[in-house]
Design a protein around this motif. Structure first.
Motif, short mmCIF file in Angstrom:
data_model
loop_
_atom_site.label_atom_id
_atom_site.label_comp_id
_atom_site.label_asym_id
_atom_site.label_seq_id
_atom_site.Cartn_x
_atom_site.Cartn_y
_atom_site.Cartn_z
N GLY A 1 44.23 40.33 37.45
CA GLY A 1 43.76 39.56 36.31
C GLY A 1 43.31 38.18 36.74
N GLU A 2 42.86 37.40 35.76
CA GLU A 2 42.49 36.01 36.06
C GLU A 2 43.74 35.23 36.45
N PRO A 3 43.62 34.18 37.27
CA PRO A 3 44.82 33.50 37.79
C PRO A 3 45.79 33.03 36.71
N ALA A 4 45.28 32.56 35.58
CA ALA A 4 46.19 32.07 34.54
C ALA A 4 47.05 33.18 33.96
N SER A 5 46.60 34.43 34.09
CA SER A 5 47.36 35.54 33.49
C SER A 5 48.62 35.87 34.27
N TYR A 6 48.69 35.44 35.53
CA TYR A 6 49.89 35.72 36.33
C TYR A 6 50.48 34.48 36.97
N ALA A 7 49.89 33.31 36.73
CA ALA A 7 50.31 32.08 37.40
C ALA A 7 51.77 31.74 37.13
#
Length: 802
Positions: A417-423
């Motif tokens: 996913g996009e980085p914010a989704s797993y950050a």
């Protein structure tokens, strides 16, 4: 000779009861033309080109498109579950992607233990792997609802093991979807419906038509598109109010079917440039956009940021499923009489995960509220080379022989996913705990989760079928298959049918089978929220070769192996009454199952060790070959036709009894018994899901009256009891049997037909879940209910045929 009268009796008994109870279309014979109906050619369970229903040694149900449409649903899997007593299709909710791609069970076994064919060719599976609490947990079956009902000529369901004929997955049986192939005519229809509770509005348009390609070819096209609104059967919060709970009496949760927009198209084409040579191709495309719900995060929950959601929030998951399949091939007959079929089969299923109305707690008040959480994709390429020939070997009748080879390549891709989704911003909360990372409800797939995995296999098979006399026929099949990732396997099948008289026949099979572990089961990784005993846990699904999974006792997966024995009796005690009884036993060794959710503080501490470094997760699970099972059951089908002066009245009864026991549970890994873990890899919850999670029996009784332009039908179905077991035996619950009644009335005139109907007309619901299992009263019904928990549904349909 006795073959034809007996064949007619056998075929009528073998035919699906639903297929016998419907009005004829302009292009098909009336139901009273039994000989035509019974001589329907089949392609399932046999390699012989001219085999009919009457000549099959195994029970095969034939279900027509009129039957599918008359069930009142636009979903193929739901329609099949209402036509077949041995098929179970529950409607789980709050189960992440499973809300959008629901699995179906045949004979109580796992959804991926059923092989699905289209026009006799292997269909690819869905990319989704069902993980969170539904029947079929741990499976990646075919998405039946990706195939438009408007495209279907009939569905053939072989209720018998067939791995020796078709390879992996055919342990419980085979579903073969035969596409329409006429060169003229067509139909168009519009449908609208809604639940009696006032929600779940649905509308759909569909159509199909045939076009002639020269003098010896056709192109048949079909399409359908529709929309359904969400349903909601959640109730107010009735728990003890706390700083991290909703207010008492607040309605904050949603619980029911997702909102879905869908569209699908198909084609089926043949052209014959010369006598005995046919080029063919067929394919399907579908796209489904489904919006489902997660669990509500209260305002004071440590997973919420009050600056973003001062009253808490209900996160949503949007799944977009793209499904494409195409087959191209050539078949013909040599001068020596050998039939040849060469084909290439490509299929792909792509599933995206987007999270809406959410946040990443570790990013603070600047967190996004919508995320792309990643995607899954599976693809399949198959090359088939098949031969068949009729041989005269000196017997009273010739022997039909078929042989061939198959190469299959499979791929599984998991995209981050996009980085914010797993950050994970390493945020420490005021209570000293570490904030859970990633998007709430479904943290995005991390780059470490992502990967591309592939394998290939090749196989060889040999079939032989023969009539060994006027009353006795038999078949023999063997298959060798080799996989690049776990080795080879061999399976076989012996089938026979003996006509004691024109009124009584015996049939039976003995077979071995297998199912290869899917690439998803070997390599998928993710984290999701699971409520266990009313408490939320962030649970990580580990790939079996992940060092963390190995430290928890995971081992490489191997193929499931099965032994299937069935014995059937076909009866025609009096004219117009036909009865079939088929008993079966299916033993499965090394059955692949997803372990229990291994949760608790000890697991969290284990995962947070410096050498592991997984934070915000307090549970784990992985796939394992940890159990052997035995399934025993019986199918009973009966039909009776009553000819009246003003028309015909058809009665149908169908019954399935099914019981699964666990014969062996592998010893608990020592890794789970060391330190403070003290966990069971396969505990009561998973044992219950396998053995008692599906109804033990299912009975339906139906009647269809045809007179002139009118068709009236009613079908009553009794779903047997099922159970949900918990880690704490005091929380176990048995859900009692329930009846539903479906009715419809149709009027046809001049090519037009008008239908009104109602499913579950008496508004039946399953037993309510006891309070301690209901998330403080908010989730009143079990997601394992075999007929859902939406109540009565009324619909109308207008169609035109030419």
């Amino acid at each position: 000779m006795q073959r034809r009268p007996l064949a007619l009796a056998l075929a009528l008994a073998l035919a699906s009861p639903a297929a016998l109870a419907q009005s004829p279309t302009a292009d098909e014979p009336a139901p009273r033309d039994r000989a035509t109906t019974l001589d329907t050619l089949i392609v399932t369970g046999t390699r012989v080109a001219d085999r009919t229903v009457a000549e099959s040694a195994s029970p095969i149900d034939i279900i027509s498109p009129e039957t599918l449409e008359s069930t009142g649903t636009v979903e193929l899997a739901t329609a099949l579950s209402r036509a077949l007593p041995s098929l179970n299709f529950p409607r789980p909710a709050i189960t992440d992607g499973t809300d959008a791609v629901r699995p179906a069970q045949l004979r109580g076994l796992a959804p991926d233990q059923v092989l699905v064919l289209v026009n006799g060719k292997r269909r690819h599976t869905t990319a989704l792997i069902n993980l969170n609490g539904s029947q079929g947990r741990g499976s990646s079956p075919v998405d039946l609802n990706a195939i438009p009902i408007a495209a279907i000529e009939r569905v053939e369901v072989l209720r018998d093991g067939a791995s020796a004929q078709y390879g992996s997955d055919a342990i419980a049986g085979v579903i073969n979807i035969v596409l329409k192939g006429s060169d003229a005519g067509g139909s168009i229809a519009a449908r609208y419906g809604q639940y009696s509770a006032g929600d779940g509005e649905q509308y759909q348009v569909s159509g199909d038509g045939g076009i002639a390609l020269g003098e010896a070819g056709f192109l048949h096209l079909a399409a359908q598109a529709g929309h359904q609104d969400q349903t909601d059967r959640a109730r107010p919060f009735q728990g003890t109010p706390t700083a991290s709970s909703p207010p008492l009496g607040a309605v904050v949760q949603r619980y029911g079917d997702p909102e879905v927009d869908s569209r699908a198209v198909s084609y089926n084409a043949e052209i014959s440039p010369a006598e005995g040579v046919v080029f063919y191709s067929f394919g399907t495309y579908s796209k489904r956009d489904a919006l489902s719900n997660g669990f509500f995060r209260p305002a004071g929950d440590n997973r919420n940021i009050p600056e973003i959601y001062p009253d808490g929030f209900l996160p949503n998951i949007r799944n977009i499923a793209d499904d494409r399949a195409g087959v191209i091939g050539l078949r013909g007959t040599t001068a020596g009489g050998t039939g040849i079929d060469i084909s290439f089969n490509h299929g792909i299923n792509h599933l995206t995960f987007d999270v809406e109305n959410s946040l990443n707690r570790t990013l603070g008040p600047t967190s996004p509220t919508n995320f792309h959480a990643g995607a899954l994709e599976v693809s399949q390429n198959v090359l088939n080379l098949d031969f068949n020939k009729i041989l005269d070997v000196g017997l009273e009748y010739p022997v039909a022989v078929a042989w061939g080879a198959e190469w299959r390549g499979e791929k599984f891709n998991q995209s981050p996913g996009e980085p914010a989704s797993y950050a994970d911003a390493n945020l420490i909360l005021p209570d000293g705990s570490r904030a859970p990372p990633g998007a709430q409800v479904f943290p995005g797939f991390q780059p470490s989760n992502a990967g591309q995995h592939d394998r290939h296999s090749y196989s060889f098979y040999l079939d032989a079928e023969a009539d060994l006399g006027d009353r006795f026929s038999a078949g023999l099949a063997a298959r060798y298959e080799n996989y690049s990732d776990f080795g080879s396997t061999t399976s076989g099948k012996l089938s026979a049918r003996y006509a004691i008289s024109d009124a009584v026949a015996l049939r039976g099979t003995v077979s071995t089978g297998f199912r290869a572990p899917s690439l998803q089961q070997q390599h998928f990784q993710s984290t999701s929220t699971n409520f266990i005993g009313g408490v939320p846990f962030e649970v990580r699904t580990f790939a079996v070769d992940d060092p963390v999974a190995v430290a928890l006792g995971a081992e490489p997966l191997k193929a499931e192996e099965s032994t299937n024995v069935s014995l059937g009796l076909v009866l025609q005690p009096v004219d117009a009454l036909y009865v079939t009884i088929d008993a079966y036993q299916i033993d499965i060794d090394d059955r692949i199952i997803l372990s229990e959710n291994l949760v608790g503080d000890a697991v969290r501490d284990f995962l947070e060790r410096p050498e592991i470094g997984i934070f915000g997760v307090n549970g784990g699970r992985y796939f394992t070959n940890a159990i052997d099972t035995r399934t025993r059951g019986v199918d009973l089908i009966g039909t009776y036709r009553w000819a009246l002066g003003a028309g015909n009245l058809d009665f149908t009864a169908g019954f399935n009894y099914n019981d699964t026991d666990i014969r062996r549970i592998a010893p608990n890994p020592p890794e789970l018994e060391t330190g403070d873990l003290d966990l069971e890899r396969i505990g009561r919850v998973e044992q219950g899901r396998v053995t008692v999670g599906a109804p033990s029996d299912k009975l339906f009784l139906s009647g269809v009256w045809n007179s002139g332009s009118w068709t009236l039908s009613a079908a009553a179905t009794r779903y047997g009891e099922f159970e949900v077991l918990n880690g704490d035996p005091a929380r176990d619950q048995t859900f009692g049997a329930e009846w539903t009644l479906d009715v419809s009335a149709a009027y046809a005139i001049g090519g037009w037909d008008f239908t009104v109907g109602a499913d579950n007309v008496f508004d039946a619901y399953p037993d309510e879940v006891i309070f301690v299992n209901s998330n403080s009263g908010q989730l009143p019904y079990s997601a394992a209910s075999p007929f859902g928990f939406n109540g009565a549904f009324a619909y109308g349909r207008i169609g035109y045929r030419w």
